[in-house]
Write an enzyme that holds these catalytic residues in place. Structure first.
Site, PDB file in Angstrom:
ATOM      1  N   LYS A 113       0.664  -0.977   0.105  1.00  0.00           N
ATOM      2  CA  LYS A 113      -0.113  -0.159   0.051  1.00  0.00           C
ATOM      3  C   LYS A 113       1.126   1.482  -0.169  1.00  0.00           C
ATOM      4  CE  LYS A 113      -3.608   2.016   2.960  1.00  0.00           C
ATOM      5  NZ  LYS A 113      -4.548   1.906   3.737  1.00  0.00           N
ATOM      6  N   SER A 118      -9.152   2.361   4.030  1.00  0.00           N
ATOM      7  CA  SER A 118      -7.910   3.106   2.076  1.00  0.00           C
ATOM      8  C   SER A 118      -8.121   2.091   1.654  1.00  0.00           C
ATOM      9  CB  SER A 118      -7.655   3.392   3.244  1.00  0.00           C
ATOM     10  OG  SER A 118      -6.709   3.396   4.096  1.00  0.00           O
ATOM     11  N   SER A 141      -9.419  -0.266   7.312  1.00  0.00           N
ATOM     12  CA  SER A 141      -8.929   0.316   6.337  1.00  0.00           C
ATOM     13  C   SER A 141      -8.499  -1.252   5.672  1.00  0.00           C
ATOM     14  CB  SER A 141      -8.094   1.171   6.120  1.00  0.00           C
ATOM     15  OG  SER A 141      -8.786   2.271   6.132  1.00  0.00           O
TER      16      SER A 141
END
Lengths: 485, 490, 98
Positions: free
Chosen positions: B85, B160, B184
């Site tokens: 990420k 996210s 997330s």
């Protein structure tokens, strides 16, 4: 005009002399270095980094807290974020302490000549990180982050100080203490000790506090004195003129010796303090506290007073001898190794030894002229083996050559000619050989005596006691060359 | 022969060890897959093929040595391509956190969690899309475009860590690292039909995790199954001296057992089964609970009475910490700069123009909650209510070994559904937030599909440092069911 | 709980965020709604409840005072948009300034 009283509080920032910074392993001291060479992602506040707390920072801060007899060293204290924007503050917040500082309370005593020691109460003491430096160069504004993360202790006094001179005295005591403890070099010109002063005035006898102004960026003790004096004067003038004092932030311009109103970094700054989530609470348990306490040395003021009591020294001497820790240890060690009078030793240390260490730019502990040797030198001067003058030279000699005093006396034939018979016979020879000068003396010019003394001193290479020589000549010349038996 | 990208992590590891394929081949297969589908999915912000092949070649060397018998205990991770990420730093690789304010930024250091994967032989394929600074539940807040859910490209993958989840779901990589501050990792796992772990706070180093909510952030994992996730977990978990908030001490060993879960007490919190949950979601979760029951678990209803306060607490604490964490973005040391009339104007312009709206919203929310006059009512109070929420879990874990609940109230929603309503978006997180506030671990795994074919997830939450039981139970469930093996047709 | 435009401006300035007038209006509306929702926290009795600054049952680990290598100067400057003579350059300030 009524009598006014100055009400002064000092906020000092002390740079600790740890090897590494407070939250990362970068070298803490960058004074000699190029810009931005002592930084890492952590102290540069790059995205994703985390702080780790330097143990030595906590230890040194606790040592200071103990030395000022803090009323309360918190067993659990918290670091907090102090949020504000400034280009030399990379994270946009400073990791400091707020509601739960390392220590609260304490006092610093300012000794004074008149015996009326003044007590300045400490409100609190906490640890925090330093920010970078802004440099103005070629019309540009440049930032050097080397100083980011250098460990600081912030110490805030109560508004107990009553004059600019006392403020200066406080800083002198503080500096002495910091160097004594070995936790900071506390050199104001190098920014290792910084001071902001909060100044207000009130009518003598009142106990309320009036609006204060803050003077920042004063970079020497003398400037602190001058700035506070100037501000107090200004405040009195303002009040006398019927105007009110406003809570300005002022800067001291040392070139023009004036105060300048500054725009504060954050007008009515709201620092939005909250506990630092990346660092856990600081725990100082009983065991650790005792460990640190056991490393607390006899403090300068206590030693100063003890020297006056134990050794009968005047305050003046004791103050100079305890100016610096290794010097005071040196003095005491010499006293212990000597049968002589401490005052005598004090004189030697205050004059000759102090001069020597200043020249050599070392501490007393680094001398080759160890206390044992000093004690020896003093003894052989007192016993008359060598003259005082020779003794002073010998002192330097021992330091330069690293040999013992007695070795050098032996090697260089420094022993005083003290045998009176020898001196008398030498004196007689000089008198016999210099009738013209004798005549001058007899004509009433007594000062020629000095010339005779000089002659004999030269002949003995200075190894005679000038006073004895003088009296020998005096007697000789007065008795008209006839010394009798 | 199964396509390389359709192998499980363990199958791939076995093939690599047996010499049936090479790390380079495996990597190239993933890169080809990325070329094939990422134009539609947009899971990646930065692809790092050169770095990946460098890692692959190194892995192949390690494998060759192992075959010669020189290195017996080779990690299953050697040669396995993974994605990271874009809020985790990798030295020299562009890291944007999905924001314009970090455009072009190349960190000079690598996050500990990522470094541990690299040191164990993993192959890094690239950085995945994220809501800006991890603030969001859909990846729509990314300044570089939204990621599309591989199950339905018109829908969000969740957020996210949407890019991470989509990359795994679309089989562009075998596993991926995400971060979980309020859900997330778990929520996108549920939306994308994969398995996701939020570890205990302090279990995986946060060094190199670009901070959003410092007391809440965790580095999490996306994979197809708990067994595969365990490989990454055991590589990354454990103390890091660079992170003062990382737990000291040994990491409990992960034992994946088959089938028998007798004696394990599962708490079903009544506060999580509320009106407003999509019926299919509730049905799938209840069915999964039945399976757990069949496997031997004892189910009991419990209460986590302060659940409804988790949302307001989170949306005070996280933004408050974020408002400070994001103060360093000033264009001075890194990132682009928007020049203003003077220094102060430059600050205002840079931050005003380069931060997106959700980030600005949260920064202002946090600034407000910490500001003089409001601190006590908002921030201080939220910190105290957080204690109550944490205590709810502690009390529950005195009676049960883990807590089971839905991950989200609905399946993946359409892109744009919550465009004008930030609060509605925040409500997506109701079931995941509490675990972050309490610092406890949560594991989300697929338990079914709704009528539109969209995946449904369930989560189990354990006590602090209780990952072992979560892995064990999920693995047993995944041995007994097939949901995690279903593939998005892309 | 209705935030005024003035309050939003103040907060935005505290956070160094330049907002357009339109943005101020939008954020005022949105922030008000969120804060309204968050206000329910004030009803909770937290009289004897300690705050949770961290979920970990630990105190600060302490690092030994040893020096570790810093980053080379060029690496630390690598991402700067403006630098000179080894330092980061920023815009000057228009007003008289500390």
């Amino acid at each position: 005009m009524p009598e006014y009283e100055s009400v002064i509080g000092l906020e000092t920032h002390i740079q600790l002399n740890t090897r590494s910074k407070i939250f990362c392993g970068c070298k803490a001291d960058s004074w000699e270095d190029d810009p931005n060479v002592n930084i890492c992602p952590i102290c540069a506040g790059l995205p994703g980094v985390l702080p780790t707390l330097n143990k030595s920072v906590v230890e040194k801060a606790v040592l200071l807290a103990l030395a000022v007899q803090a009323d309360n060293i918190l067993p659990i204290s918290y670091l907090a974020r102090k949020n504000y924007f400034y280009p030399d503050l990379p994270k946009g917040y400073q990791i400091s302490q707020y509601a739960e500082p390392l220590a609260r309370g304490g006092r610093l005593i300012i000794p004074s000549a008149d015996g009326e020691d003044r007590v300045v109460n400490i409100e609190k003491l906490h640890i925090e990180e330093d920010a970078g430096k802004t440099v103005h160069q070629n019309g540009k504004r440049l930032i050097d982050f080397n100083r980011c993360g250098v460990p600081l202790v912030e110490m805030v006094t109560a508004p107990d100080i009553r004059s600019a001179d006392d403020a200066a005295a406080y800083l002198i005591q503080l500096r002495r203490l910091l160097r004594w403890l070995g936790i900071s070099e506390a050199d104001m010109e190098r920014g290792q000790l910084r001071c902001d002063a909060n100044v207000s005035i009130r009518i003598l006898g009142e106990d309320s506090l009036n609006t204060k102004t803050e003077i920042k960026n004063i970079n020497s003790i003398e400037n602190v004195r001058a700035a506070i004096k100037t501000e107090v004067k200004r405040q009195i003038q303002t009040v006398e003129a019927g105007q009110t004092i406003e809570a300005w932030t002022l800067g001291w311009d040392e070139d023009t010796e004036t105060l300048r109103k500054m725009r504060s970094k954050e007008t009515e700054a709201d620092y939005r303090y909250f506990r630092e989530p990346d660092l856990l609470p600081i725990r100082i348990d009983e065991e650790w506290l005792l460990e640190i306490k056991s490393s607390l040395p006899e403090l300068p003021l206590a030693r100063q007073k003890r020297f006056t009591l134990d050794y009968g020294l005047p305050d003046y001497d004791a103050a100079i001898l305890t100016e610096e820790r290794s010097l005071s240890s040196y003095f005491e060690a010499t006293v212990k190794l000597s049968a002589g009078d401490p005052k005598t030793i004090s004189n030697w240390v205050m004059n000759d030894v102090l001069r020597l260490i200043k020249e050599k730019k070392i501490s007393a502990g680094g001398l080759r002229l160890i206390p044992k040797y000093l004690a020896e030198i003093i003894e052989i001067v007192e016993s008359g083996m060598i003259t005082r003058g020779t003794g002073k030279e010998l002192l330097v000699n021992v330091e330069d050559k690293g040999k013992t005093p007695l070795e050098l006396v032996e090697l260089e034939g420094l022993a005083q000619v003290s045998d009176e018979e020898t001196l008398k016979s030498m004196a007689m020879t000089i008198v016999d050989q210099n009738p013209k000068q004798v005549a001058t003396y007899k004509a009433g010019k007594a000062t020629i005596l000095g010339w005779f003394v000089g002659q004999l001193m030269r002949a003995t290479k200075g190894r005679a006691d000038a006073k004895i020589v003088q009296s020998i000549f005096q007697e000789l010349l007065d008795n008209d060359g006839d010394l009798g038996s | 022969m199964t396509a390389l990208i359709d192998l499980s992590l363990h199958e791939a590891a076995q093939a690599l060890r047996a010499g049936e394929t090479s790390a380079r081949e495996l990597t190239l297969a993933c890169i080809a897959r990325m070329e094939e589908v990422d134009g539609h999915v947009h899971a990646f912000l930065a692809q790092t093929p050169d770095l990946a092949l460098e890692h692959a070649d190194r892995a192949d060397k390690m494998l060759a040595e192992a075959r010669k018998g020189e290195n017996e205990s080779l990690s299953n991770l050697v040669g396995i391509p993974v994605a990271i990420k874009d809020v985790l730093t990798i030295r020299g690789v562009p890291t944007t956190c999905g924001s314009k304010i970090l455009e072009g930024y190349r960190p000079p250091y690598t996050a500990t969690s990522v470094q541990r994967l690299i040191d164990s032989g993993a192959v890094i394929l690239g950085k995945t899309n994220t809501d800006e600074f991890a603030m969001g539940s859909s990846t729509e807040n990314s300044a570089y475009g939204v990621t599309h859910n591989p199950w339905d490209l018109a829908r969000v993958p969740g957020g996210s860590s949407g890019g991470s989840a989509a990359a795994v779901a679309a089989r562009m990589c075998f596993a991926a690292l995400g971060t979980d501050t309020g859900g997330s990792v778990r929520q996108p796992a549920a939306f994308c039909g994969i398995t996701g772990l939020k570890p205990s706070y302090g279990r995986v180093s946060r060094y190199g995790l670009i901070a959003y909510g410092s007391s809440l952030d965790t580095v999490g994992i996306h994979a197809h199954s708990a067994a595969e996730m365990a490989v990454l977990y055991t590589t990354m978990a454990g103390h890091d001296e660079l992170d003062s908030t990382s737990m000291p001490g040994a990491v409990e060993e992960i034992q994946l057992q088959d089938g028998d879960l007798r004696g394990i007490r599962v708490g079903v919190p009544k506060e999580y089964f509320i009106d407003g949950i999509q019926p299919a979601v509730e049905a799938a979760v209840r069915e999964a609970l039945n399976v757990l029951g069949d496997l031997g678990c004892e189910l009991q209803e419990i209460s986590l009475p302060h659940t409804n306060l988790a949302l307001p607490v989170y949306y005070i604490i996280a933004p408050a910490e974020a408002s400070a964490n994001l103060a360093r973005y000033d264009g001075i040391r890194f990132g682009p700069r928007k020049n203003g009339d003077d220094l102060w104007d430059t600050y205002l312009k840079t931050r005003g123009e380069l931060f997106g709206p959700e980030v600005k919203r949260r920064i202002m929310l946090g600034t407000y909650a910490l500001s003089s006059g409001y601190y006590d009512a908002y921030y201080a109070q939220a910190q105290k209510v957080r204690t109550l929420i944490k205590q709810d879990f502690e009390r529950a874990f005195e009676r049960v070994d883990l807590i089971a609940s839905p991950v989200t109230p609905t399946t993946a929603f359409p892109i744009g559904a919550h465009e004008d309503d930030p609060l509605a978006m925040y409500l997506e997180d109701v079931f995941t937030l509490p675990a972050n506030l309490a610092g406890v671990p949560g594991l989300a795994f697929p338990v079914g599909f709704d009528d539109s074919g969209l995946p449904i997830g369930m989560q189990i939450t354990g006590p602090h440092l209780g990952e072992a039981i979560l892995f064990r139970v999920t693995h047993a469930y995944q041995k007994a069911t097939d949901w995690h093996n279903k593939e998005a047709l892309l | 709980m209705d935030l005024t435009a003035e309050e939003v401006r103040k907060i935005a300035f505290l956070a160094r965020l330049h907002l357009t007038d339109e943005e101020i209006e939008t954020y005022a509306r949105q922030l008000s709604a969120i804060l309204e929702y968050a206000a329910q926290l004030q009803e909770v009795d937290t009289a004897n409840i300690p705050p949770t600054a961290t979920v970990l049952p630990l105190t600060a680990p302490l690092r030994e005072d040893t020096i570790r290598p810093s980053l080379p100067q060029d690496e630390i400057l690598a991402n700067a948009s403006s630098s000179e003579e080894g330092m980061f350059q920023v815009a000057p300030v228009l007003e008289q300034e500390p």
